[in-house]
Scaffold this motif. Structure first.
Motif, short mmCIF file in Angstrom:
data_model
loop_
_atom_site.label_atom_id
_atom_site.label_comp_id
_atom_site.label_asym_id
_atom_site.label_seq_id
_atom_site.Cartn_x
_atom_site.Cartn_y
_atom_site.Cartn_z
N PHE A 6 0.83 -1.21 0.00
CA PHE A 6 0.00 0.00 0.00
C PHE A 6 0.87 1.26 0.00
CE2 PHE A 6 -2.91 -3.09 2.13
CZ PHE A 6 -3.88 -3.10 1.14
N LYS A 7 1.93 1.26 0.80
CA LYS A 7 2.82 2.42 0.84
C LYS A 7 3.52 2.59 -0.51
CE LYS A 7 3.33 5.03 3.62
NZ LYS A 7 2.52 6.23 3.90
N PHE A 8 3.90 1.48 -1.13
CA PHE A 8 4.52 1.54 -2.45
C PHE A 8 3.59 2.24 -3.44
CE2 PHE A 8 5.35 -0.70 -6.59
CZ PHE A 8 6.57 -0.11 -6.85
N GLU A 9 2.30 1.90 -3.40
CA GLU A 9 1.32 2.56 -4.27
C GLU A 9 1.25 4.05 -3.97
OE1 GLU A 9 -2.43 0.53 -3.92
OE2 GLU A 9 -1.56 -1.39 -4.53
N GLN A 10 1.33 4.44 -2.69
CA GLN A 10 1.28 5.86 -2.35
C GLN A 10 2.48 6.62 -2.91
OE1 GLN A 10 0.81 6.13 1.95
NE2 GLN A 10 -1.27 6.85 1.64
N TYR A 11 3.64 5.99 -2.94
CA TYR A 11 4.83 6.64 -3.49
C TYR A 11 4.71 6.86 -5.00
CZ TYR A 11 7.85 6.71 0.62
OH TYR A 11 8.41 7.00 1.84
N LEU A 12 3.90 6.05 -5.67
CA LEU A 12 3.83 6.11 -7.12
C LEU A 12 2.56 6.76 -7.68
CD1 LEU A 12 5.27 2.61 -8.09
CD2 LEU A 12 6.46 4.79 -7.96
N THR A 13 1.60 7.07 -6.81
CA THR A 13 0.33 7.60 -7.33
C THR A 13 -0.02 8.95 -6.70
OG1 THR A 13 -0.97 6.42 -5.67
CG2 THR A 13 -0.61 5.30 -7.76
N ALA A 14 -0.79 9.69 -7.45
CA ALA A 14 -1.34 10.97 -6.98
C ALA A 14 -2.84 10.94 -7.25
CB ALA A 14 -0.68 12.14 -7.71
N SER A 15 -3.56 11.81 -6.60
CA SER A 15 -5.01 11.80 -6.73
C SER A 15 -5.51 12.44 -8.03
CB SER A 15 -5.67 12.47 -5.53
OG SER A 15 -5.19 13.79 -5.40
N SER A 16 -4.66 13.20 -8.71
CA SER A 16 -5.05 13.80 -9.99
C SER A 16 -3.81 14.02 -10.83
CB SER A 16 -5.78 15.14 -9.76
OG SER A 16 -4.89 16.09 -9.21
N THR A 17 -4.02 14.33 -12.11
CA THR A 17 -2.88 14.51 -13.02
C THR A 17 -2.06 15.75 -12.69
OG1 THR A 17 -4.28 15.65 -14.62
CG2 THR A 17 -3.94 13.28 -14.94
N SER A 19 -1.39 16.82 -9.54
CA SER A 19 -0.84 16.77 -8.19
C SER A 19 0.33 15.79 -8.15
CB SER A 19 -1.93 16.37 -7.18
OG SER A 19 -2.40 15.07 -7.45
N VAL A 20 0.98 15.71 -7.02
CA VAL A 20 2.13 14.81 -6.85
C VAL A 20 1.81 13.79 -5.76
CG1 VAL A 20 3.82 16.53 -7.61
CG2 VAL A 20 3.22 16.38 -5.20
N PRO A 21 2.50 12.65 -5.79
CA PRO A 21 2.26 11.65 -4.75
C PRO A 21 2.57 12.21 -3.36
CG PRO A 21 3.49 10.69 -6.57
CD PRO A 21 3.43 12.17 -6.81
N ALA A 54 -3.70 2.27 -10.94
CA ALA A 54 -3.47 3.61 -11.47
C ALA A 54 -3.71 3.68 -12.97
CB ALA A 54 -2.03 4.05 -11.18
N VAL A 55 -3.85 4.91 -13.42
CA VAL A 55 -3.82 5.24 -14.84
C VAL A 55 -2.58 6.12 -14.99
CG1 VAL A 55 -4.96 6.47 -16.71
CG2 VAL A 55 -6.32 5.16 -15.07
N PRO A 56 -1.64 5.74 -15.85
CA PRO A 56 -0.42 6.56 -15.95
C PRO A 56 -0.67 7.92 -16.58
CG PRO A 56 -0.43 4.86 -17.63
CD PRO A 56 -1.64 4.62 -16.77
N VAL A 57 0.21 8.83 -16.29
CA VAL A 57 0.18 10.17 -16.89
C VAL A 57 1.19 10.19 -18.03
CG1 VAL A 57 0.59 12.62 -16.49
CG2 VAL A 57 -0.52 11.23 -14.72
#
Length: 194
Positions: A6-17, A19-21, A54-57
């Motif tokens: 779960f923490k790994f996902e937080q390091y790699l994802t943001a809530s919108s295109t 914003s930043v993780p 996720a959906v990549p940017v």
């Protein structure tokens, strides 16, 4: 250890295109993103939901056109045949059925620290796993699923949310037992189905 993914996902994802993780946020393992998927296995049409990460940017900042799955694994597991035989099979199955074309894997040490990212294309995973003795094959997996779904369809013929069918496997044999209404295995509460 369960929280590492779960923490790994937080390091790699943001809530919108735009914003930043934010890995400092407390993670909530009840939060997830699900997609509804329709797929075909043999003569069976499946409609189900699957969790995706996720959906990549794209480099231009726009949202990508596909899903990505995140996984972690240890350095030591990469060295074992069980990684290719079991873990890659699990990853491939989850991703191929949900239409997820790539998996980003965080290679971690035994303390949970990720130091390397490895991207796997879902379509390439069977080939990667194929160099071990006794590998699994995609066509065998799909044939098994097709036969299982055929067996279930021939045994589960009544549409009743209070009815549970117990599937049991012993070696190569499968049995399907129709349990009494509201048996101990029932998982949908009456208030939910009325």
């Amino acid at each position: 250890m369960c929280a590492w993914g779960f923490k790994f996902e937080q390091y790699l994802t943001a809530s919108s295109t735009d914003s930043v993780p934010n890995p400092d946020m407390q993670y909530n393992n009840c939060e997830a993103f699900y997609t509804v998927v329709k797929s075909q296995v043999g003569s069976h049409t499946l409609v189900y939901c699957g969790e995706v990460d996720a959906v990549p940017v794209n480099p231009d900042g726009s949202k990508g056109d596909h899903y990505v799955e995140f996984k972690t694994t240890s350095y030591s597991s990469l060295q074992r045949g069980s990684f290719k035989r079991f873990k890659l099979l699990k990853w491939w199955t989850q991703s191929v059925l949900a239409g997820v074309p790539e998996i980003v894997c965080g290679i971690r040490d035994d303390a949970g620290i990720v130091s390397k990212l490895q991207t796997y294309k879902t379509q390439d995973i069977p080939r990667i796993a194929g160099d071990i003795p006794g590998p699994w094959k995609p066509n065998v997996c799909f044939n098994f699923l097709d036969q299982l779904l055929t067996f279930i369809k021939s045994n589960v013929t009544e549409d009743n949310p209070r009815l549970v069918h117990l599937l049991e496997f012993s070696g190569r044999d499968a049995t399907c037992t129709r349990l009494s209404l509201d048996s101990e295995y029932a998982f949908l509460h009456r208030w939910y189905t009325h």
